[in-house]
Design a protein around this motif. Structure first.
Motif, PDB file in Angstrom:
ATOM      1  N   ILE A  83       0.832  -1.215   0.000  1.00 52.11           N
ATOM      2  CA  ILE A  83       0.000   0.000   0.000  1.00 52.11           C
ATOM      3  C   ILE A  83       0.863   1.260   0.000  1.00 52.11           C
ATOM      4  O   ILE A  83       0.372   2.363   0.233  1.00 52.11           O
ATOM      5  CB  ILE A  83      -0.975   0.012   1.192  1.00 52.11           C
ATOM      6  CG1 ILE A  83      -0.219  -0.063   2.529  1.00 52.11           C
ATOM      7  CG2 ILE A  83      -1.982  -1.115   1.075  1.00 52.11           C
ATOM      8  CD1 ILE A  83      -1.144   0.065   3.747  1.00 52.11           C
ATOM      9  N   GLY A  84       2.157   1.084  -0.231  1.00 49.35           N
ATOM     10  CA  GLY A  84       3.041   2.231  -0.400  1.00 49.35           C
ATOM     11  C   GLY A  84       3.704   2.742   0.860  1.00 49.35           C
ATOM     12  O   GLY A  84       4.424   3.741   0.817  1.00 49.35           O
ATOM     13  N   SER A 116      -1.349 -20.392   4.406  1.00 51.61           N
ATOM     14  CA  SER A 116      -2.570 -19.619   4.627  1.00 51.61           C
ATOM     15  C   SER A 116      -3.578 -20.410   5.455  1.00 51.61           C
ATOM     16  O   SER A 116      -4.184 -19.872   6.391  1.00 51.61           O
ATOM     17  CB  SER A 116      -3.186 -19.228   3.282  1.00 51.61           C
ATOM     18  OG  SER A 116      -4.426 -18.585   3.465  1.00 51.61           O
ATOM     19  N   GLU A 117      -3.760 -21.686   5.120  1.00 46.27           N
ATOM     20  CA  GLU A 117      -4.704 -22.528   5.869  1.00 46.27           C
ATOM     21  C   GLU A 117      -4.233 -22.703   7.317  1.00 46.27           C
ATOM     22  O   GLU A 117      -5.029 -22.628   8.256  1.00 46.27           O
ATOM     23  CB  GLU A 117      -4.838 -23.890   5.187  1.00 46.27           C
ATOM     24  CG  GLU A 117      -5.649 -23.857   3.905  1.00 46.27           C
ATOM     25  CD  GLU A 117      -7.067 -23.368   4.119  1.00 46.27           C
ATOM     26  OE1 GLU A 117      -7.738 -23.864   5.065  1.00 46.27           O
ATOM     27  OE2 GLU A 117      -7.505 -22.468   3.373  1.00 46.27           O
ATOM     28  N   ILE A 154       3.890 -12.893   9.570  1.00 46.56           N
ATOM     29  CA  ILE A 154       4.454 -13.227   8.261  1.00 46.56           C
ATOM     30  C   ILE A 154       4.666 -11.976   7.417  1.00 46.56           C
ATOM     31  O   ILE A 154       3.772 -11.141   7.289  1.00 46.56           O
ATOM     32  CB  ILE A 154       3.519 -14.188   7.499  1.00 46.56           C
ATOM     33  CG1 ILE A 154       3.296 -15.473   8.317  1.00 46.56           C
ATOM     34  CG2 ILE A 154       4.093 -14.528   6.119  1.00 46.56           C
ATOM     35  CD1 ILE A 154       2.228 -16.387   7.731  1.00 46.56           C
ATOM     36  N   VAL A 155       5.871 -11.878   6.804  1.00 49.24           N
ATOM     37  CA  VAL A 155       6.122 -10.878   5.782  1.00 49.24           C
ATOM     38  C   VAL A 155       6.502 -11.639   4.507  1.00 49.24           C
ATOM     39  O   VAL A 155       7.483 -12.381   4.477  1.00 49.24           O
ATOM     40  CB  VAL A 155       7.228  -9.869   6.195  1.00 49.24           C
ATOM     41  CG1 VAL A 155       8.506 -10.580   6.609  1.00 49.24           C
ATOM     42  CG2 VAL A 155       7.507  -8.900   5.056  1.00 49.24           C
ATOM     43  N   ALA A 156       5.673 -11.497   3.493  1.00 52.47           N
ATOM     44  CA  ALA A 156       5.876 -12.213   2.229  1.00 52.47           C
ATOM     45  C   ALA A 156       6.476 -11.260   1.203  1.00 52.47           C
ATOM     46  O   ALA A 156       5.893 -10.219   0.892  1.00 52.47           O
ATOM     47  CB  ALA A 156       4.546 -12.768   1.728  1.00 52.47           C
ATOM     48  N   ILE A 157       7.648 -11.616   0.693  1.00 51.97           N
ATOM     49  CA  ILE A 157       8.348 -10.771  -0.277  1.00 51.97           C
ATOM     50  C   ILE A 157       8.233 -11.409  -1.648  1.00 51.97           C
ATOM     51  O   ILE A 157       8.779 -12.494  -1.887  1.00 51.97           O
ATOM     52  CB  ILE A 157       9.825 -10.586   0.119  1.00 51.97           C
ATOM     53  CG1 ILE A 157       9.920  -9.985   1.525  1.00 51.97           C
ATOM     54  CG2 ILE A 157      10.538  -9.705  -0.905  1.00 51.97           C
ATOM     55  CD1 ILE A 157      11.332  -9.827   2.035  1.00 51.97           C
ATOM     56  N   ASN A 217      -6.371 -12.201  -0.633  1.00 49.82           N
ATOM     57  CA  ASN A 217      -6.915 -13.153   0.342  1.00 49.82           C
ATOM     58  C   ASN A 217      -5.966 -13.423   1.502  1.00 49.82           C
ATOM     59  O   ASN A 217      -6.178 -14.347   2.281  1.00 49.82           O
ATOM     60  CB  ASN A 217      -7.250 -14.478  -0.364  1.00 49.82           C
ATOM     61  CG  ASN A 217      -8.297 -14.302  -1.450  1.00 49.82           C
ATOM     62  OD1 ASN A 217      -9.307 -13.641  -1.235  1.00 49.82           O
ATOM     63  ND2 ASN A 217      -8.046 -14.889  -2.612  1.00 49.82           N
ATOM     64  N   LEU A 218      -4.899 -12.628   1.589  1.00 51.60           N
ATOM     65  CA  LEU A 218      -3.883 -12.833   2.640  1.00 51.60           C
ATOM     66  C   LEU A 218      -3.678 -11.521   3.393  1.00 51.60           C
ATOM     67  O   LEU A 218      -2.555 -11.060   3.586  1.00 51.60           O
ATOM     68  CB  LEU A 218      -2.566 -13.309   2.012  1.00 51.60           C
ATOM     69  CG  LEU A 218      -2.641 -14.592   1.166  1.00 51.60           C
ATOM     70  CD1 LEU A 218      -1.337 -14.809   0.418  1.00 51.60           C
ATOM     71  CD2 LEU A 218      -2.948 -15.796   2.047  1.00 51.60           C
ATOM     72  N   SER A 219      -4.761 -10.947   3.837  1.00 53.35           N
ATOM     73  CA  SER A 219      -4.708  -9.604   4.426  1.00 53.35           C
ATOM     74  C   SER A 219      -3.982  -9.555   5.762  1.00 53.35           C
ATOM     75  O   SER A 219      -3.546  -8.485   6.194  1.00 53.35           O
ATOM     76  CB  SER A 219      -6.129  -9.054   4.592  1.00 53.35           C
ATOM     77  OG  SER A 219      -6.905  -9.919   5.414  1.00 53.35           O
ATOM     78  N   SER A 220      -3.844 -10.670   6.445  1.00 53.05           N
ATOM     79  CA  SER A 220      -3.179 -10.664   7.754  1.00 53.05           C
ATOM     80  C   SER A 220      -1.654 -10.745   7.636  1.00 53.05           C
ATOM     81  O   SER A 220      -0.961 -10.694   8.645  1.00 53.05           O
ATOM     82  CB  SER A 220      -3.697 -11.817   8.616  1.00 53.05           C
ATOM     83  OG  SER A 220      -3.471 -13.061   7.972  1.00 53.05           O
TER      84      SER A 220
END
Length: 488
Positions: A363-364, A399-400, A413-416, A434-437
């Motif tokens: 989101i910048g 995710s599950e 989690i930080v996904a790069i 779908n991975l807002s958390s």
């Protein structure tokens, strides 16, 4: 990325396709065979038009097309100039054709071999692999000989393969029938291999004769059990391969041959630890054999195993390759990657401080890793792309697992994402919706980005489990199961 290089093959199939044991040295081929460019003429028939491209093979993969002719109308021809450095070799001829003007393009592909001759091929694209309808010019040798050889070869091998399958599955090895079957098999095997050697000698001036060696059938000690037979085959696997001939890396046959070799090792692996040990042993043996041959073949072998080890994250195997990349006679294309990987293995280990970084999130907003202090005891860095099937599988599993409230307390989690070029970003945004958390970052330069270099990312997915308070690496789990184990 995530490609499984070492293919598992069943024992029965392996016994049918094993090819080793005889050196087909052949006569030296001119290199390059042309003083200048060669010409491939493609005559298009039976369709409205076609886009014609030609790509050389290096191992199982093609490299970028040598040339592309965008619009060849029906009953017209395309002429493709082929630089001399690509001869001799195996090529992929691709035609994206439209049967009618209003149709969408449809692909048609055929493998061809090009050596000393300028060649002409007449093609009706829907029937490109039908030898009755796809014709080479009169006097063409490489493809004509190889096609005739394979037809005769398949006919000769069929009874041998059936007999071998019978012997492998027969449950009374002490019977007279079994004894006679073994005798018959051995007689037919010797006759077949003699024919094979004669074919290689007759056609020794052709490039395709170099590929006949991969059809050789080795002897089998039928008195042993299945495991003993496999070990014997592995021991003799490379005896017939001419590693001094650099031309064998210009075809898919060496890659297929090596996949069969790895399949034999893979069959014996009952645990991940045993698999890693066996695959490391396999690479050590193969690279040592190749080191006695041509530097290009030696380098190809190191590249093959590095790609497989990286795919499976087999660190002992990567470490084993170190002595080979330092050998000046090893013309590997992966030396920089292997060196970088070895350095990262020494630096990015449990107990070491994870590298810090600053990037903008999806989101910048500026995201500073060390300053990120989540509530959970651990934080997980996940490197991934949307074009990697293994990555998407892991993202789905993670995710599950993360949907359980208790698991959210264990880590953040930080996904790069390392997708490139920019056109793939839309798919990334669709997945993370779908991975807002999770925290989401994107490195614009992909595997060449500073963050990828800092964490030595060469293939994906890759995870780093890191302590939230001290930014110390806890582990580098390869699977969701290992991650769960490491969190306990």
């Amino acid at each position: 990325m995530g490609q499984r290089i070492f293919r598992r093959v069943s024992l029965g199939i392996m016994m049918c396709v094993l090819a080793t044991g005889l050196v087909f040295a052949g006569s030296p081929l001119p290199n390059p065979p042309h003083k200048g460019e060669g010409i491939l003429t493609v005559n298009i028939q039976g369709v409205f038009n076609a886009k014609v491209s030609l790509s050389p093979f290096k191992g199982l993969k093609t490299v970028e097309p040598i040339a592309t002719v965008a619009d060849v109308r029906g009953n017209k021809s395309a002429k493709i100039k082929i630089p001399a450095q690509y001869f001799p070799g195996e090529f992929l001829l691709r035609l994206d054709y439209r049967a009618k003007e209003a149709d969408a393009p449809y692909p048609a592909e055929r493998i061809i071999y090009i050596n000393q001759q300028n060649i002409e091929i007449t093609v009706n694209p829907p029937y490109i692999n039908n030898d009755e309808k796809t014709k080479f010019n009169s006097g063409e040798k490489e493809n004509t000989v190889f096609s005739a050889f394979m037809k005769e070869n398949n006919a000769k091998r069929m009874p041998l393969d059936l007999l071998r399958q019978f012997l492998l599955s027969y449950d009374q090895p002490k019977s007279k029938l079994y004894t006679e079957g073994v005798k018959e098999f051995e007689q037919r095997r010797v006759e077949y291999n003699t024919w094979l050697a004669n074919q290689a000698k007759i056609h020794s001036k052709l490039y395709v004769s170099r590929l006949f060696q991969f059809q050789y059938i080795p002897a089998i000690i039928w008195s042993g059990d299945a495991k003993e037979r496999v070990n014997q085959i592995l021991k003799n696997y490379f005896e017939g391969i001419n590693f001094s001939d650099p031309l064998i890396i210009r075809s898919r046959e060496l890659s297929r041959f090596m996949d069969g070799y790895m399949g034999l090792y893979g069959m014996q692996a009952t645990t991940v630890a045993l698999r890693d040990s066996l695959f490391t042993q396999a690479g050590s043996v193969a690279c040592e054999k190749a080191s006695k041959g041509d530097p290009q073949v030696y380098g190809w072998m190191v590249d093959y195993f590095y790609t497989g080890y990286e795919s499976y994250d087999i660190k002992p195997g990567i470490t084993m390759l170190q002595k080979h990349i330092n050998n000046p006679d090893c013309f590997t294309s992966k030396k920089q990657q292997i060196t970088q990987r070895l350095e990262s293995m020494a630096r990015l280990v449990p107990g070491a401080l994870a590298p810090d970084f600053t990037m903008n999130d999806n989101i910048g907003k500026s995201f500073k890793f060390y300053q990120w202090k989540p509530q959970a005891r651990n934080k997980l860095i996940l490197f991934w792309t949307t074009t990697c099937s293994d990555c998407l599988k892991l993202v789905g599993e993670l995710s599950e697992w993360y949907k359980q409230p208790a698991n959210k307390k264990k880590l953040d989690i930080v996904a790069i994402n390392l997708d490139e070029p920019e056109v793939k970003i839309g798919k990334w945004k669709a997945v993370i919706a779908n991975l807002s958390s999770w925290k989401h970052l994107h490195a614009e330069e992909g595997v060449n980005s500073p963050i990828a270099r800092e964490y030595a990312i060469l293939s994906m997915p890759v995870m780093f489990l890191i302590g939230s308070k001290n930014n110390v690496i806890v582990s580098t789990p390869g699977t969701i199961e290992q991650l769960v184990k490491d969190l306990k």
